[in-house]
Design an enzyme around this catalytic site. Structure first.
Site, short mmCIF file in Angstrom:
data_model
loop_
_atom_site.label_atom_id
_atom_site.label_comp_id
_atom_site.label_asym_id
_atom_site.label_seq_id
_atom_site.Cartn_x
_atom_site.Cartn_y
_atom_site.Cartn_z
CB SER A 1 87.02 90.74 82.72
OG SER A 1 87.32 90.73 80.89
CB CYS A 2 92.92 91.95 82.54
SG CYS A 2 94.55 91.20 82.64
CG ASN B 1 89.32 87.66 81.09
OD1 ASN B 1 90.32 86.95 81.17
ND2 ASN B 1 89.46 88.98 80.69
CB THR B 2 91.10 83.36 83.09
OG1 THR B 2 91.62 84.71 83.22
CG2 THR B 2 91.75 82.82 81.59
CG ASN C 1 90.32 93.10 79.15
OD1 ASN C 1 90.04 93.16 80.30
ND2 ASN C 1 91.28 92.68 78.82
C1 FMN Z 1 97.34 83.50 77.51
C2 FMN Z 1 96.04 84.14 77.65
C3 FMN Z 1 96.21 85.52 77.27
C4 FMN Z 1 94.76 86.26 77.54
N1 FMN Z 1 94.66 87.45 77.11
C5 FMN Z 1 93.61 88.15 77.34
C6 FMN Z 1 93.54 89.62 76.84
O1 FMN Z 1 94.22 90.06 76.59
N2 FMN Z 1 92.13 90.16 76.75
C7 FMN Z 1 90.99 89.59 77.23
O2 FMN Z 1 90.10 90.05 77.02
N3 FMN Z 1 91.28 88.10 77.45
C8 FMN Z 1 92.36 87.46 77.53
N4 FMN Z 1 92.16 85.93 78.01
C9 FMN Z 1 91.07 85.40 78.19
C10 FMN Z 1 90.54 84.70 77.14
O3 FMN Z 1 90.17 85.45 75.96
C11 FMN Z 1 89.11 84.00 77.57
O4 FMN Z 1 88.24 84.70 77.94
C12 FMN Z 1 89.56 82.83 78.54
O5 FMN Z 1 90.81 82.25 78.06
C13 FMN Z 1 88.53 81.80 78.78
O6 FMN Z 1 88.24 81.06 77.42
P1 FMN Z 1 89.09 79.67 77.05
O7 FMN Z 1 88.25 78.75 78.19
O8 FMN Z 1 88.37 79.22 75.86
O9 FMN Z 1 90.25 79.61 77.40
C14 FMN Z 1 93.68 85.25 77.97
C15 FMN Z 1 93.65 84.05 78.06
C16 FMN Z 1 94.83 83.45 78.14
C17 FMN Z 1 95.12 81.90 78.21
#
Ligand code: FMN
Length: 375
Positions: A153-154, A218-219, A151
């Site tokens: 990218s958080c 990631n987001t 990770n």
């Molecule tokens: C509530 C929440 C918690 C997340 N926690 C993590 C995390 O712990 N590690 C990580 O690499 N990405 C984390 N993500 C990112 C997701 O794995 C993903 O990359 C991102 O939401 C984009 O995908 P989506 O459009 O399908 O939601 C999190 C996303 C959300 C919404």
């Protein structure tokens, strides 16, 4: 030949190319077991770290919804709306490595043929921090994790040597990837941040460090909207907010743009596409750009927490599309549209006689010369 949904990605065999991404759907062994029972080809655990994690007081995720008949976008729940995005400021797993270790082993014992990827994160500011990456990597692979996802990218870390702050620093990316590769016997994926000016450079640094694949996105860094009545952010604690991450439908085109940059720059490398996927038509975009797997978070969160309907829809959609087009495996269509993404100057221009300055397209006011009387 019958359609075959199985894929090999970084040397690992997946029953289908769909994974739950690292997030709440994968925060526990119970969820992960349910996900495998529901049919997901793989799962990336919620990110595991060694530092103590305390989340904000109150909700960690909410969903923005758009009205069909007005421009309103809001987190307020109301009928007749469509999902716009998820917004979260959740940190990595608040469970310890000791909590995760026996659970990783149990999940693999119960599902030896499904792919379990352990997402890990540590700092990078000292040798001790780099050893934390190695501790995490060893512990997870020793219990049977099939791969590691770094990770990098958080988006909501204050620490300068963690999360997307590493992912924006090519030097640190290489160092972290190298430190993990030194001890890893399993493939290492690097999850990149979209919050960077040139994601190709970050990917290059990760590949140089030895990473076997890139996951993106990631987001996206973002704020909740301000409620026009209360003038409060729709999500806040004591009136305060900080930058969090946007996921879901709104980021699909944004993430595709990042992925196109990556797959074009490294056509022979492995990529896992993430962002805005809830059915196969969306996943197809990532495959056509060259991805070998696709990951899902937001859509699964809204579908019984682990996405049983989403995975069914993805698998059925992939099978139906492949049957209709005569494709036998993912390799028959992976990357088919990668080379259609070109620089702007390579896009054909109209010949000058017919050029109307673009003013007859939706969103442009008609010019006197192109008014309806002229047409
Ligand atoms: C509530 C929440 C918690 C997340 N926690 C993590 C995390 O712990 N590690 C990580 O690499 N990405 C984390 N993500 C990112 C997701 O794995 C993903 O990359 C991102 O939401 C984009 O995908 P989506 O459009 O399908 O939601 C999190 C996303 C959300 C919404």
């Amino acid at each position: 030949m019958p359609v075959n949904l199985a894929v090999t990605f970084t040397g690992l065999r997946f029953e289908n190319p769909f994974l739950l991404s690292s997030a709440p759907p994968t925060e526990s062994d119970a969820n992960i077991m349910r996900a495998f029972d529901a049919g997901w080809g793989g799962v990336v655990t919620k990110t595991i770290g060694l530092h103590p994690v305390v989340n904000v007081a109150g909700p960690k995720t909410k969903f923005l919804r758009a009205d069909a008949d007005s421009p309103r976008v809001s987190m307020q729940k109301r009928p007749g709306t469509a999902l716009h995005s998820s917004w979260n400021w959740e940190l990595i797993s608040d469970k310890t490595l000791d909590w995760w270790v026996p659970r990783i082993a149990r999940i693999k014992q119960a599902h030896p043929n499904r792919v379990l990827v352990a997402s890990i994160m540590a700092g990078s500011g000292s040798d001790e921090e780099l050893q934390h990456w190695q501790t995490l990597a060893r512990a997870c692979q020793d219990e049977g994790a099939d791969a590691l996802e770094l990770n990098l990218s958080c988006p909501h870390m204050d620490r300068k040597d963690m999360g997307s702050n590493i992912g924006k620093d090519q030097g640190l990316i290489s160092i972290v990837a190298q430190a993990v590769k030194e001890v890893s016997r399993v493939p290492v994926w690097a999850k990149l941040t979209p919050s960077t000016t040139d994601i190709v450079e970050e990917a290059r640094a990760a590949f140089l460090g030895g990473a076997d694949a890139m996951s993106s996105s990631n987001t996206f860094p973002s704020l909740p909207l301000i409620d026009p009545e209360t003038l409060d952010f729709e999500m806040n604690v004591d009136g305060l907010v900080s930058s969090g991450g946007l996921g879901g439908p709104a980021i699909l085109p944004l993430s595709l743009a990042k992925m196109a940059q990556l797959t074009k720059a490294f056509p022979d490398k492995a990529f896992s596409g993430i962002g805005g996927v809830s059915d196969f038509d969306q996943a197809l975009n990532y495959f056509l750009l060259g991805c070998g797997t696709v990951q899902v978070c937001t859509a699964a969160m809204l579908d019984h927490a682990i996405g049983p309907t989403v995975i069914k829809t993805l698998v059925q959609g992939m099978r139906a599309t492949m049957e209709a087009r005569g494709w036998n495996t993912l390799e028959d269509f992976r990357g088919l549209r990668r080379d259609r993404v070109v620089s702007h100057s390579e896009i054909r221009r109209p010949d000058s006689k017919t050029y109307r300055g673009g003013y007859d397209a939706e969103g442009y006011a008609p010019t006197p010369a192109s008014s309806s009387a002229d047409r």
